[in-house]
Scaffold this active site. Sequence first.
Site, PDB file in Angstrom:
ATOM      1  N   GLY A 140       3.540  -1.871  28.894  1.00 39.46           N
ATOM      2  CA  GLY A 140       2.473  -0.915  28.537  1.00 39.46           C
ATOM      3  C   GLY A 140       1.131  -1.581  28.299  1.00 39.46           C
ATOM      4  N   ILE A 144       0.823  -1.220   0.000  1.00 40.65           N
ATOM      5  CA  ILE A 144       0.000   0.000   0.000  1.00 40.65           C
ATOM      6  C   ILE A 144       0.853   1.265   0.000  1.00 40.65           C
ATOM      7  CG2 ILE A 144      -2.124  -0.949   1.008  1.00 40.65           C
ATOM      8  CD1 ILE A 144      -1.082   0.104   3.762  1.00 40.65           C
ATOM      9  N   THR A 164       3.899   1.496   7.535  1.00 43.01           N
ATOM     10  CA  THR A 164       2.758   0.764   6.933  1.00 43.01           C
ATOM     11  C   THR A 164       1.435   1.427   7.318  1.00 43.01           C
ATOM     12  OG1 THR A 164       3.939  -1.332   6.966  1.00 43.01           O
ATOM     13  CG2 THR A 164       1.535  -1.454   6.870  1.00 43.01           C
ATOM     14  N   THR A 204      -9.292   0.846  15.302  1.00 43.80           N
ATOM     15  CA  THR A 204      -9.369  -0.066  16.452  1.00 43.80           C
ATOM     16  C   THR A 204      -9.747   0.696  17.721  1.00 43.80           C
ATOM     17  OG1 THR A 204      -7.980  -1.413  17.906  1.00 43.80           O
ATOM     18  CG2 THR A 204      -6.845   0.235  16.625  1.00 43.80           C
ATOM     19  N   ASP A 205     -10.326  -0.017  18.688  1.00 41.11           N
ATOM     20  CA  ASP A 205     -10.626   0.607  19.983  1.00 41.11           C
ATOM     21  C   ASP A 205      -9.342   0.960  20.744  1.00 41.11           C
ATOM     22  OD1 ASP A 205      -9.830  -1.989  20.666  1.00 41.11           O
ATOM     23  OD2 ASP A 205     -11.628  -2.468  21.844  1.00 41.11           O
ATOM     24  N   GLU A 206      -8.207   0.352  20.329  1.00 40.92           N
ATOM     25  CA  GLU A 206      -6.955   0.598  21.068  1.00 40.92           C
ATOM     26  C   GLU A 206      -6.492   2.054  20.972  1.00 40.92           C
ATOM     27  OE1 GLU A 206      -3.823  -2.226  20.948  1.00 40.92           O
ATOM     28  OE2 GLU A 206      -5.195  -3.913  20.818  1.00 40.92           O
ATOM     29  N   GLU A 233       0.096  -3.482   9.861  1.00 37.35           N
ATOM     30  CA  GLU A 233       0.771  -4.315  10.846  1.00 37.35           C
ATOM     31  C   GLU A 233      -0.143  -4.277  12.059  1.00 37.35           C
ATOM     32  OE1 GLU A 233       3.357  -6.204  10.643  1.00 37.35           O
ATOM     33  OE2 GLU A 233       3.952  -5.623   8.610  1.00 37.35           O
ATOM     34  N   TYR A 262       1.837   0.197  18.120  1.00 33.91           N
ATOM     35  CA  TYR A 262       0.753  -0.195  17.194  1.00 33.91           C
ATOM     36  C   TYR A 262      -0.411   0.786  17.291  1.00 33.91           C
ATOM     37  CZ  TYR A 262      -3.650  -2.418  15.867  1.00 33.91           C
ATOM     38  OH  TYR A 262      -4.901  -2.644  15.339  1.00 33.91           O
ATOM     39  N   LYS A 279      -2.034   3.496  14.578  1.00 31.42           N
ATOM     40  CA  LYS A 279      -3.424   3.486  14.121  1.00 31.42           C
ATOM     41  C   LYS A 279      -4.088   4.838  14.406  1.00 31.42           C
ATOM     42  CE  LYS A 279      -5.513   0.390  12.674  1.00 31.42           C
ATOM     43  NZ  LYS A 279      -5.710  -0.080  11.257  1.00 31.42           N
TER      44      LYS A 279
END
Length: 353
Positions: free
Chosen positions: A290, A61, A101, A140-142, A85, A165, A169
Site C-alpha cells: 500500500g 494518553i 493510541t 499528517t499529510d498522509e 504510534e 497508521y 490519524k
Amino acid sequence: MKNILVTGGAGFIGSNFIYYTLDHYQEASVVNLDALTYAGNLENLKDVKGDPRYTFIKGDIRDRALVESLFDRYDFDTVVHFAAESHVDRSILEPELFLTTNIIGSQTLLDAAKRHWKLAPDDKYSRDYRQGVRYLQVSTDEVYGALGPEGMFTETTPLSPNSPYSASKAGADMIVRAYHETYGMPVNITRCSNNYGPYQFPEKLIPLMIHNAQHDKPLPVYGDGMQIRDWLHVSDHCSAIATVLEKGKIGEIYNIGGNNEKANIEIVKLILRQLGKPETLITYVKDRPGHDRRYAIDNTKITTQLGWRPAYTFERGMHETIDWYLEHTEWIEHVTSGAYQNYYDHMYGGAKV
Ligand code: NAD
Ligand code: DAU
C-alpha cells in the site's frame, strides 16, 4: 500560551518542540506526558532536565484518570498533541495499537480539555470556553492519501488514508473536528509533511540510512525508490505549530510543508555522497504494501494567512542533520535497544543495523 501540555514530548518532534518552546517563550511552562514506548527517549530531553519550567510525567494518553488529574493539577491552557504510534511499517504489523493510541488517546485528551475548559461543563448546549485556551492536534499529510505525478494536497483535499497508521490519524482528525462542531471546542489541526532533523528514531528513512551507511550495512530501498516525499526540517515544523497556536483561527486546519519534494533514492544517494560511501550499499527490497507514491503539501494557507515561512533550505538542513547523527553515535546506540533490534530483524529479514 502559559501552561502547556505536550504529549509525546520524548519522541522526535515532541522533544524538538519542547526545546523550541522553552527557548522562545520565557513565560511558558511545559508538562510532557509520554508513555516512553520504544520511540520515546528521555535522553532526547537531557538539556531541559533541570529547567524549573519543565515537568515530565510518564503515562499513557489513554489513561483517563491520569489525564484528568493532570488537568486538575496543572491547569493547562494549551494542549499540543504529538503522542502517537507514528511508523507506517509498524502499523502494517500491528494495526490495533495504532487505533487505540491514535484515536482513543486523542479523544481522551479532548474530553479532559473540554471538561476543564468549558465554562458550563454540564450544559450540553453551552459553547463557551475559558479565554485563550486551545487544543492543537498534530496530524499528517498522509491522511490525504497518495498523489500522482501532478497536484498538491490542500486543506480541502478529501481524506483518503491508505495505511492503518494514516487511517488512525484521519480517524483522530475526524474526532477533533466533531468536538469542534458539536461542543464548540477551540481546536486546530495541523497536517505536516515528512520531518527530518535531530532525535528521529532510526527506523525512519533518513536516520536509518545514515546509520547503515556509516556502518557499511545495506541500505534497504523499498520498490524502485522513486516514491516522493516533501521534506521539512523539524525546527520549521515547530515554528509552524507555534505560529498556529499564536495566530491560527479557531477550528481551522493548516497544512505545513517546505516545498522540498525528493524521491527516496535521491535522499539515499545524497547521504552516501556526504559520507563518502559507495552506491553499491543500496539494496532494493520488496515494496511496502500500500506504499503511497507521492506526497506534496500546498502551504499557501499558512504562509499567506499566518505569515509562516520555513527557515531551512533542504541542503543546509540535510547537511546539519547528517553531521548531527555522525556526532551522536552514542545516542543511537542507546535508543536502539533490544526491542528495536527484534523489530529490525523482523522487517529486514535478519540484517543487522
Ligand atoms: P515518534 O514516534 O518519534 O514519537 C511518538 C511519541 O509518543 C514517543 O515519545 C512515544 O513514547 C509517545 N507515545 C506513543 N504512544 C503513547 C501513549 N499511548 N501515551 C503517551 N505517549 C505515547 O513520533 P514523531 O515522529 O515525533 O511524530 C509526532 C507526531 O507528529 C505524531 O502524531 C505523528 O503522527 C505526527 N507527524 C509526524 C511526522 C514525521 O515526519 N515524523 C510528520 C507529520 C506528522
Ligand atoms: O508524511 C508524514 C509522515 O512521514 C508521518 O506522518 C509519519 O509519522 C512518518 O513516519 C513519515 O512516514 P513515511 O512512511 O513517509 O516515512 P518513512 O521514513 O518510514 O519512509 C519514508 C520513505 O522512505 C517512504 O516512501 C518509505 C521509504 N523507505 C523507508 C524505510 C524505513 C524505504 O525505502 N526504506 C526503508 O527502510
